[in-house]
Design a protein around this motif. Structure first.
Motif, short mmCIF file in Angstrom:
data_model
loop_
_atom_site.label_atom_id
_atom_site.label_comp_id
_atom_site.label_asym_id
_atom_site.label_seq_id
_atom_site.Cartn_x
_atom_site.Cartn_y
_atom_site.Cartn_z
N VAL A 35 -98.30 64.65 19.40
CA VAL A 35 -99.51 64.71 18.60
C VAL A 35 -99.88 63.28 18.26
CG1 VAL A 35 -100.52 65.44 16.41
CG2 VAL A 35 -98.98 66.98 17.65
N VAL A 36 -101.11 62.90 18.57
CA VAL A 36 -101.64 61.59 18.24
C VAL A 36 -102.77 61.81 17.24
CG1 VAL A 36 -102.70 59.48 19.11
CG2 VAL A 36 -101.08 60.74 20.56
N LEU A 37 -102.61 61.24 16.05
CA LEU A 37 -103.60 61.40 14.99
C LEU A 37 -104.23 60.06 14.65
CD1 LEU A 37 -101.41 63.60 12.59
CD2 LEU A 37 -103.15 64.41 14.21
N PHE A 38 -105.54 59.98 14.74
CA PHE A 38 -106.27 58.84 14.19
C PHE A 38 -106.80 59.31 12.85
CE2 PHE A 38 -107.74 57.91 18.81
CZ PHE A 38 -106.49 57.42 19.13
N TYR A 39 -106.50 58.58 11.79
CA TYR A 39 -106.98 58.99 10.48
C TYR A 39 -107.86 57.89 9.89
CZ TYR A 39 -103.16 56.20 8.46
OH TYR A 39 -102.32 55.18 8.10
N ARG A 40 -108.74 58.30 9.01
CA ARG A 40 -109.78 57.42 8.47
C ARG A 40 -109.19 56.30 7.62
NH1 ARG A 40 -113.52 60.93 5.31
NH2 ARG A 40 -115.29 59.69 6.00
N PHE A 108 -114.86 58.73 17.34
CA PHE A 108 -116.03 58.25 16.63
C PHE A 108 -115.63 57.17 15.64
CE2 PHE A 108 -117.16 62.65 17.77
CZ PHE A 108 -118.32 62.41 18.49
N VAL A 109 -116.51 56.18 15.47
CA VAL A 109 -116.26 55.07 14.56
C VAL A 109 -117.33 55.06 13.48
CG1 VAL A 109 -116.12 52.54 14.35
CG2 VAL A 109 -115.19 53.68 16.38
N ASN A 110 -116.89 54.96 12.23
CA ASN A 110 -117.83 54.78 11.13
C ASN A 110 -118.30 53.33 11.17
OD1 ASN A 110 -118.89 56.08 8.56
ND2 ASN A 110 -118.13 54.10 7.82
N PRO A 111 -119.62 53.09 11.07
CA PRO A 111 -120.11 51.72 11.22
C PRO A 111 -119.85 50.78 10.05
CG PRO A 111 -121.95 53.23 10.86
CD PRO A 111 -120.70 54.07 10.96
N GLU A 112 -119.95 51.27 8.81
CA GLU A 112 -119.79 50.37 7.67
C GLU A 112 -119.31 51.16 6.47
OE1 GLU A 112 -119.33 47.00 5.82
OE2 GLU A 112 -119.94 47.03 7.88
N PRO A 113 -118.11 50.96 5.98
CA PRO A 113 -117.09 50.09 6.56
C PRO A 113 -116.57 50.69 7.87
CG PRO A 113 -116.14 51.36 4.77
CD PRO A 113 -117.61 51.69 4.80
N VAL A 114 -116.01 49.85 8.70
CA VAL A 114 -115.53 50.27 10.01
C VAL A 114 -114.19 50.98 9.88
CG1 VAL A 114 -114.76 49.49 12.29
CG2 VAL A 114 -116.77 48.46 11.23
N TYR A 115 -114.14 52.21 10.37
CA TYR A 115 -112.88 52.95 10.48
C TYR A 115 -113.05 54.04 11.53
CZ TYR A 115 -115.22 56.17 7.18
OH TYR A 115 -116.11 57.00 6.56
N LEU A 116 -111.93 54.53 12.04
CA LEU A 116 -111.94 55.64 12.99
C LEU A 116 -112.14 56.94 12.23
CD1 LEU A 116 -108.86 54.49 15.05
CD2 LEU A 116 -111.19 54.73 15.97
N GLN A 117 -112.99 57.80 12.75
CA GLN A 117 -113.09 59.14 12.20
C GLN A 117 -111.86 59.93 12.64
OE1 GLN A 117 -115.05 60.03 9.95
NE2 GLN A 117 -117.00 58.98 10.16
N SER A 118 -111.55 60.97 11.92
CA SER A 118 -110.39 61.79 12.25
C SER A 118 -110.48 62.31 13.68
CB SER A 118 -110.31 62.96 11.27
OG SER A 118 -109.25 63.81 11.62
N THR A 119 -109.43 62.05 14.43
CA THR A 119 -109.36 62.48 15.83
C THR A 119 -107.92 62.87 16.09
OG1 THR A 119 -110.98 60.74 16.34
CG2 THR A 119 -109.90 61.81 18.22
N GLY A 120 -107.73 63.96 16.81
CA GLY A 120 -106.37 64.39 17.11
C GLY A 120 -106.24 64.83 18.55
N VAL A 133 -109.40 66.97 19.57
CA VAL A 133 -110.22 67.40 18.44
C VAL A 133 -110.89 66.16 17.87
CG1 VAL A 133 -110.24 68.49 16.17
CG2 VAL A 133 -108.67 69.33 17.93
N TYR A 134 -112.20 66.09 18.06
CA TYR A 134 -112.99 64.96 17.58
C TYR A 134 -113.78 65.36 16.35
CZ TYR A 134 -112.15 62.72 22.10
OH TYR A 134 -111.57 62.14 23.19
N SER A 135 -113.72 64.56 15.31
CA SER A 135 -114.52 64.80 14.12
C SER A 135 -115.48 63.63 13.93
CB SER A 135 -113.63 64.95 12.90
OG SER A 135 -114.43 65.16 11.76
N SER A 136 -116.67 63.94 13.47
CA SER A 136 -117.64 62.88 13.18
C SER A 136 -117.71 62.61 11.68
CB SER A 136 -119.02 63.30 13.70
OG SER A 136 -119.42 64.52 13.11
N GLY A 137 -116.80 63.24 10.93
CA GLY A 137 -116.80 63.06 9.48
C GLY A 137 -115.45 63.40 8.89
N ALA A 138 -115.46 63.75 7.62
CA ALA A 138 -114.21 63.94 6.87
C ALA A 138 -113.39 65.14 7.30
CB ALA A 138 -114.52 64.05 5.38
N ILE A 139 -114.04 66.22 7.74
CA ILE A 139 -113.31 67.44 8.05
C ILE A 139 -113.33 67.73 9.54
CG2 ILE A 139 -113.66 68.42 5.76
CD1 ILE A 139 -115.88 70.17 7.00
N GLY A 140 -112.43 68.63 9.95
CA GLY A 140 -112.31 68.99 11.36
C GLY A 140 -111.15 68.23 11.98
#
Length: 159
Positions: A35-40, A108-120, A133-140
């Motif tokens: 499992v690879v998790l990118f967290y905000r 997905f990347v948040n533009p300002e401030p820069v961070y990775l959106q939740s992705t698993g 599992v790609y999320s464009s925001g806080a949930i999912g």
């Protein structure tokens, strides 16, 4: 931006842990489901909830042959503090280059401030994507019970 689909090989990504040790995903997960998790970031309650959930079922994950790694743009100090606070025992990387990670995985990347959106991602033992599992925001996001159930199902069907 290219999304990773089931059957795609997961790209080689460096993961620098607090304390300086570096590993490469998916090599660090070899011969296991991973499992690879990118967290905000550690500031995100949904992300810390997800990390806590994977930690709570650590024994069940290990029994099922699943390893977990996580990564964010947080700096080393912030990451180390979060690992300690949450009692995380799986590798957690820091100071990720959000744009490079996005280019390699489609996160997905948040533009300002820069961070990775939740992705698993759930990877098979050869490093190929089983689920993304790609999320464009806080949930999912991936949840541990679903991951364990899917891996058990895949192992049973392979018999």
């Amino acid at each position: 931006m290219t999304l990773l689909h089931p059957g795609d090989s997961f790209p080689a990504l460096p993961l620098t842990q607090a304390g300086g040790q570096t590993l490469t995903v998916p090599d660090a997960l070899a011969d296991n489901f991973g499992v690879v998790l990118f967290y905000r970031g550690s500031w995100c309650p949904y992300c810390t909830g997800q990390l806590r959930a994977f930690q709570r079922v650590g024994e069940r994950l290990a029994e099922t042959g699943i390893k977990v790694v996580a990564l964010s743009v947080d700096d080393e100090t912030t990451t180390a503090e979060m690992i300690k606070k949450l009692g995380l025992t799986f590798p957690v990387g820091h100071t990720a280059d959000a744009d490079a990670i996005s280019a390699a995985t489609g996160a997905f990347v948040n533009p300002e401030p820069v961070y990775l959106q939740s992705t698993g991602f759930l990877l098979d033992p050869s490093g190929k994507v089983v689920v993304s599992v790609y999320s464009s925001g806080a949930i999912g996001r991936l949840v541990p019970d679903d991951v364990i159930g899917l891996v058990r199902n895949l192992r049973e069907r392979a018999k």
